[in-house]
Write a protein that holds these residues in place. Sequence first.
Motif, mmCIF file in Angstrom:
data_model
loop_
_atom_site.group_PDB
_atom_site.id
_atom_site.type_symbol
_atom_site.label_atom_id
_atom_site.label_comp_id
_atom_site.label_asym_id
_atom_site.label_seq_id
_atom_site.Cartn_x
_atom_site.Cartn_y
_atom_site.Cartn_z
ATOM 1 N N LYS A 167 35.509 42.733 26.065
ATOM 2 C CA LYS A 167 34.933 43.803 26.870
ATOM 3 C C LYS A 167 36.063 44.447 27.661
ATOM 4 O O LYS A 167 36.889 43.747 28.256
ATOM 5 C CB LYS A 167 33.867 43.268 27.829
ATOM 6 C CG LYS A 167 32.595 42.797 27.145
ATOM 7 C CD LYS A 167 31.536 42.412 28.172
ATOM 8 C CE LYS A 167 30.229 42.031 27.503
ATOM 9 N NZ LYS A 167 29.180 41.694 28.495
ATOM 10 N N VAL A 168 36.073 45.771 27.682
ATOM 11 C CA VAL A 168 37.159 46.521 28.300
ATOM 12 C C VAL A 168 36.592 47.447 29.370
ATOM 13 O O VAL A 168 35.749 48.308 29.077
ATOM 14 C CB VAL A 168 37.933 47.339 27.251
ATOM 15 C CG1 VAL A 168 39.116 48.066 27.900
ATOM 16 C CG2 VAL A 168 38.410 46.447 26.104
ATOM 17 N N GLY A 169 37.047 47.295 30.601
ATOM 18 C CA GLY A 169 36.632 48.201 31.661
ATOM 19 C C GLY A 169 37.305 49.551 31.526
ATOM 20 O O GLY A 169 38.378 49.676 30.931
ATOM 21 N N HIS A 218 45.788 49.283 30.562
ATOM 22 C CA HIS A 218 46.052 50.491 31.344
ATOM 23 C C HIS A 218 45.378 50.438 32.713
ATOM 24 O O HIS A 218 44.727 51.394 33.153
ATOM 25 C CB HIS A 218 45.640 51.738 30.558
ATOM 26 C CG HIS A 218 46.390 51.876 29.274
ATOM 27 N ND1 HIS A 218 47.645 52.440 29.179
ATOM 28 C CD2 HIS A 218 46.081 51.470 28.013
ATOM 29 C CE1 HIS A 218 48.074 52.388 27.928
ATOM 30 N NE2 HIS A 218 47.146 51.807 27.196
ATOM 31 N N GLY A 219 45.533 49.284 33.365
ATOM 32 C CA GLY A 219 45.027 49.107 34.714
ATOM 33 C C GLY A 219 43.600 48.648 34.823
ATOM 34 O O GLY A 219 43.099 48.463 35.944
ATOM 35 N N HIS A 220 42.927 48.436 33.692
ATOM 36 C CA HIS A 220 41.527 48.007 33.702
ATOM 37 C C HIS A 220 41.409 46.581 33.166
ATOM 38 O O HIS A 220 42.137 46.193 32.246
ATOM 39 C CB HIS A 220 40.675 48.958 32.861
ATOM 40 C CG HIS A 220 40.655 50.353 33.393
ATOM 41 N ND1 HIS A 220 39.874 50.738 34.462
ATOM 42 C CD2 HIS A 220 41.332 51.480 33.009
ATOM 43 C CE1 HIS A 220 40.064 52.027 34.717
ATOM 44 N NE2 HIS A 220 40.947 52.495 33.850
ATOM 45 N N PRO A 221 40.464 45.786 33.712
ATOM 46 C CA PRO A 221 40.330 44.392 33.272
ATOM 47 C C PRO A 221 39.760 44.284 31.868
ATOM 48 O O PRO A 221 38.929 45.093 31.451
ATOM 49 C CB PRO A 221 39.371 43.785 34.304
ATOM 50 C CG PRO A 221 38.570 44.956 34.803
ATOM 51 C CD PRO A 221 39.515 46.127 34.787
ATOM 52 N N VAL A 222 40.201 43.256 31.171
ATOM 53 C CA VAL A 222 39.737 42.962 29.818
ATOM 54 C C VAL A 222 39.375 41.488 29.739
ATOM 55 O O VAL A 222 40.135 40.624 30.188
ATOM 56 C CB VAL A 222 40.813 43.279 28.765
ATOM 57 C CG1 VAL A 222 40.313 42.918 27.368
ATOM 58 C CG2 VAL A 222 41.220 44.746 28.831
ATOM 59 N N LEU A 223 38.231 41.191 29.176
ATOM 60 C CA LEU A 223 37.763 39.823 28.944
ATOM 61 C C LEU A 223 37.608 39.600 27.450
ATOM 62 O O LEU A 223 37.026 40.439 26.763
ATOM 63 C CB LEU A 223 36.412 39.604 29.639
ATOM 64 C CG LEU A 223 35.593 38.368 29.231
ATOM 65 C CD1 LEU A 223 36.308 37.080 29.620
ATOM 66 C CD2 LEU A 223 34.197 38.424 29.848
ATOM 67 N N VAL A 224 38.130 38.469 26.959
ATOM 68 C CA VAL A 224 37.907 38.071 25.570
ATOM 69 C C VAL A 224 37.195 36.732 25.577
ATOM 70 O O VAL A 224 37.718 35.745 26.099
ATOM 71 C CB VAL A 224 39.210 37.973 24.763
ATOM 72 C CG1 VAL A 224 38.881 37.714 23.289
ATOM 73 C CG2 VAL A 224 40.049 39.234 24.909
ATOM 74 N N MET A 225 35.996 36.691 24.997
ATOM 75 C CA MET A 225 35.185 35.472 24.927
ATOM 76 C C MET A 225 35.231 34.892 23.522
ATOM 77 O O MET A 225 35.496 35.603 22.545
ATOM 78 C CB MET A 225 33.724 35.793 25.267
ATOM 79 C CG MET A 225 33.505 36.292 26.657
ATOM 80 S SD MET A 225 31.841 37.035 26.832
ATOM 81 C CE MET A 225 32.140 38.661 26.130
ATOM 82 N N GLU A 226 34.931 33.592 23.441
ATOM 83 C CA GLU A 226 34.844 32.972 22.131
ATOM 84 C C GLU A 226 33.678 33.576 21.346
ATOM 85 O O GLU A 226 32.681 34.004 21.931
ATOM 86 C CB GLU A 226 34.650 31.468 22.260
ATOM 87 C CG GLU A 226 33.292 31.053 22.804
ATOM 88 C CD GLU A 226 33.063 29.548 22.737
ATOM 89 O OE1 GLU A 226 33.517 28.926 21.763
ATOM 90 O OE2 GLU A 226 32.432 29.018 23.673
#
Length: 410
Positions: A156-158, A196-204
């Motif tokens: 998910k990319v903000g 580019h300054g936005h949070p990124v989450l990678v889940m299993e």
Amino acid sequence: MDPLDSLVEQLWSPLLDTGGVRVDVDGAADPDWVDHESYWAVPDLRRAKLLVPRGDSAVTAAAIENYRGLRLRRKNLMRAVVGPLARHRVPVLRHAVTVQVRRDRPELAEQLPLAVLARALDTGALSASIGIRTGDNRKASLALVDGTGRPVGHAKVGWDRVSDGYVSTETRVLREVGGRAGPMRAPAVLAETTYHGHPVLVMEPLPGDVRGSRGRIPPPSSAELYSLMPVTRRSPPRDTGHLSALSTRLRQQQGDPVAGGIATSAGRLLGLVEARADAFPVTARWHGDLTVWNRARDASGQLWVWDWENSEEDALAGLDAMHWAFSARRSPSAQLLELDLGGCLDDSRPHLVAAGVSREQGSVVAAVYALVVVERACGLAAHHGDWAQVWISPEDLTALLTQADALLTR
């Protein structure tokens, strides 16, 4: 805004601003530009709901066919037809979307989403299916696959203040609860980074055999519900972290030119709840969006729950049960079908009793849930500057507050 334009805004716009990256649709080869990410639009460009990897036909087909058990029958029909055709190289997908980098700016390729995610996961080249979101809570969501089409993660990319907050919240919560064995499971965090300054989450990735269709798998039991949201203490509602933060947000919204009227009308109900001095069961957290479309069971019956981006700590027990019951009265397109707070409370009773909420206290839990719905809707209206994009109308919110007031005072 067209679906593709919405995705471009969410995902590639920081790079487009450099002048060295562009998103090309069905274009001819240009010697000044080099292809780096390439997708097919599904089902087509005008109605695009999904981008799938373009290139190896086996990867394209696998990306289409993965997790078909999570989707509604009508949505699976398209995938059931398109997947095998793509595997056999039948040209059923006709609209290509390609992310290109100027030949004289090769360094920008390392700043593209898939390159950033591959570094975060310390893996080889990745491909992705990208869901196209155009609603209130839109953000880029990438189902990552390897060179064979096997799922390797979900990212998910903000892209703006609101989505950044959602991604950051889910990352924090999954750091606490993700990957644990138990009656309810949440995906583990594989990586977190920035784009580019936005949070990124990678889940299993979820197990490949999960099923999530409405009405065909059992709803959460109380043991499952409270396994990741356990009761940890007892307290008056006003002394919980959740209601304190909710109260602050609602009072701030009262001055908003769009949402202020509805937020102000919630003041009486909020006052009634805050006046309660008796102790209620309080959970470590609540999921915040526990619905039929955010859960699934694998072949063993294990319950999996995702989308923790609305989770908050120190909340009254029973709010997740209320949200489940309330959401069950909404269609898959999220349109409200039935507004019956008392009925939701009746449906939630077994979970409230399991947590130690008395029958009389249940009306307070229902009232707090009504305040949650109002506050979230007001937040969306304030963010968008109108009510047109909010899933529930001011009239329905007023009716909901009236129902909650009646439950408390009857």
